[in-house]
Motif scaffolding. Structure first.
Motif, PDB file in Angstrom:
ATOM      1  N   VAL A   1      42.136  29.000  42.749  1.00 43.34           N
ATOM      2  CA  VAL A   1      43.424  29.685  42.865  1.00 43.34           C
ATOM      3  C   VAL A   1      44.560  28.670  42.948  1.00 43.34           C
TER       4      VAL A   1
ATOM      5  N   VAL B   1      43.982  38.001  37.997  1.00 44.00           N
ATOM      6  CA  VAL B   1      42.779  37.219  37.714  1.00 44.00           C
ATOM      7  C   VAL B   1      41.530  38.079  37.779  1.00 44.00           C
ATOM      8  N   LYS B   2      40.702  37.929  36.754  1.00 43.96           N
ATOM      9  CA  LYS B   2      39.351  38.495  36.797  1.00 43.96           C
ATOM     10  C   LYS B   2      38.378  37.341  36.971  1.00 43.96           C
ATOM     11  N   TRP B   3      37.480  37.481  37.941  1.00 46.96           N
ATOM     12  CA  TRP B   3      36.493  36.440  38.232  1.00 46.96           C
ATOM     13  C   TRP B   3      35.154  36.796  37.619  1.00 46.96           C
TER      14      TRP B   3
ATOM     15  N   LEU C   1      35.939  40.213  47.182  1.00 50.79           N
ATOM     16  CA  LEU C   1      37.147  40.659  46.497  1.00 50.79           C
ATOM     17  C   LEU C   1      38.240  41.010  47.502  1.00 50.79           C
TER      18      LEU C   1
ATOM     19  N   LEU D   1      39.742  37.756  48.762  1.00 54.36           N
ATOM     20  CA  LEU D   1      40.626  37.147  47.775  1.00 54.36           C
ATOM     21  C   LEU D   1      41.989  37.835  47.754  1.00 54.36           C
ATOM     22  N   ARG D   2      41.978  39.142  47.799  1.00 52.43           N
ATOM     23  CA  ARG D   2      43.227  39.883  47.752  1.00 52.43           C
ATOM     24  C   ARG D   2      44.046  39.674  49.017  1.00 52.43           C
TER      25      ARG D   2
ATOM     26  N   SER E   1      43.504  39.393  42.462  1.00 53.19           N
ATOM     27  CA  SER E   1      42.189  39.453  41.833  1.00 53.19           C
ATOM     28  C   SER E   1      41.899  40.896  41.446  1.00 53.19           C
TER      29      SER E   1
ATOM     30  N   ILE F   1      35.660  41.294  40.248  1.00 53.00           N
ATOM     31  CA  ILE F   1      34.662  40.226  40.231  1.00 53.00           C
ATOM     32  C   ILE F   1      33.454  40.742  39.467  1.00 53.00           C
TER      33      ILE F   1
END
Length: 422
Positions: free
Chosen positions: A267, A281-283, A304, A307-308, A320, A323
């Motif tokens: 990130v 972003v897509k992981w 997820l 991350l958010r 994000s 995932i």
């Protein structure tokens, strides 16, 4: 006549009628940003034209659909065209699919500095300075044709610099055969340099991406042409929001490296590269099944959510969207050799993969177990040999997942983890 220097902007594919895609559970603070981003990116083009005191702007189609953007979209263009007119900046506009010339309301006149190319044939406009011809622009608005027909741009050579304007797919060899110095193309949302040597052939791309397929920087092109006809072409970023797909390697996961730490460092890197823009972003996490720790639906959803929470609410934010846990191309060989139910299952699946995938039919099961609607039938019944094989692969992964006690969720790509209420 002595040749003169000039500069112009090449832009296209605003698509002001098109919303953002590939977004899950967007937070409130980003909703307004995404609504305004396409308009502000397009506005930046006109502002840059004034700031850089360009001679003219070349618009290569798909700016907006007047019917679906309504009065707001039409007023947006008219206001900026008037601003350019006050500065003596000309506009040369080749319509694309959504902004075909026939779609513009006949009752609304464009300012005199806006010149629209015909959709019936290639049309020529001449840019003049002090009554002297400096640039010849040959262009055509699309009439639904996807292919640019270079033969339509044939013309008698003179001493002016020639720009070809078109919207659609183009063949470099065909375009290069015409006496054109710069091809300003539209119809691709990703910027693309088709040819660097003369003639320069470019798609400038959309000023603002709308989906994950359009990841990376977006903007427009500023072209400086000196008196010797030497070109300096500058790609100018105009986007406010940028899409990105990020892969986490199986090797890193297998070595036991913490996913939180890996993602946090990633990130930081992509935010630095984005230079203050918001990120969607897509992981994709590539798993090594023999060494991976537990990564089931709950664990992925927790990741997820983290991350958010950590990166999705800053200024700028890195949101994000999802995932995806990617299963390996090959399952560990030793699993198939096991004298277990799992081994028997994998050996049977391998036999079907070799010969019987083409004969695979789920119709009887689907008819018996699924509501008899066209939607469900279409979703669960493979349409051809390729989709039949894909169904077999997914079935194999599901079986492995169940037989190994959900240690690693191999079917994560088929689930949506973004719906957590946490």
């Amino acid at each position: 006549m002595a040749k003169e220097s000039f500069r112009f902007i090449h832009a296209s594919d605003f698509h002001l009628e098109r919303p953002f895609q590939d977004i899950l559970d967007l937070p409130e603070h980003l909703k307004r940003v995404l609504v305004e981003a396409p308009w502000k990116a397009a506005e930046a083009i006109f502002e840059h034209a004034v700031l850089e005191n360009v001679d003219f702007i070349v618009l290569a189609g798909d700016l907006l659909n007047p019917a679906t953007t309504g009065a707001q979209g039409i007023a947006f263009l008219l206001d900026h065209f008037e601003t350019l007119r006050a500065r003596g900046i000309q506009v040369y506009w080749a319509g694309g699919v959504v902004d075909d010339t026939d779609r513009w309301p006949s009752t609304i006149a464009l300012p005199p500095n806006v010149h629209r190319f015909s959709n019936k044939h290639a049309e020529t406009f001449v840019f003049r300075r002090n009554q002297e011809a400096v640039v010849t622009l040959i262009g055509r608005s699309t009439e639904g044709n996807e292919i640019v027909r270079s033969a339509e741009y044939a013309h008698e050579s003179d001493d002016t610099f020639v720009i070809g304007v078109a919207h659609g797919k183009a063949d470099a060899e065909s375009l290069a055969s015409e006496n054109i110095h710069y091809w300003a193309l539209g119809g691709q949302h990703q910027a693309s340099i088709v040819q660097t040597e003369e003639p320069a052939i470019r798609y400038c791309g959309s000023p603002q991406a709308r989906c994950l397929k359009e990841e990376g920087a977006h903007g427009f092109v500023l072209v400086d042409v000196d008196a010797q006809r030497q070109l300096q072409i500058h790609s100018i970023d105009a986007d406010l929001v940028r899409y990105s797909e990020q892969d986490i390697d199986a090797e890193d996961v297998a070595l036991g490296r913490d996913l939180h730490s890996l993602m946090a460092k990633r990130v930081a890197r992509i935010q630095n590269e984005a230079s203050g823009r918001h990120l969607l972003v897509k992981w994709r996490v590539n798993m090594d099944l023999e060494n991976a720790t537990v990564v089931g639906p709950s664990a992925v959803e927790d990741l997820l959510t983290w991350l958010r929470r950590e990166f999705g609410h800053g200024q700028p934010s890195c949101w994000s969207t999802d995932i995806e846990i990617l299963p390996p191309g090959e399952l560990p060989a030793k699993w198939k050799d096991e004298d277990t139910i799992l081994g028997d299952f994998l050996r049977t699946a391998a036999d079907h993969r070799k010969e019987q995938a083409k004969k695979l039919s789920l119709k009887t099961i689907v008819d018996a177990e699924v509501p008899a609607t066209h939607l469900w039938q279409a979703a669960l019944t493979p349409a051809n040999a390729t989709s039949q094989l894909a169904t077999l692969e997914k079935s194999t992964l599901l079986g492995v997942d169940l037989l190994r006690g959900h240690q690693v969720d191999l079917l994560a790509p088929t689930r949506r983890f973004g719906g957590s209420a946490k």
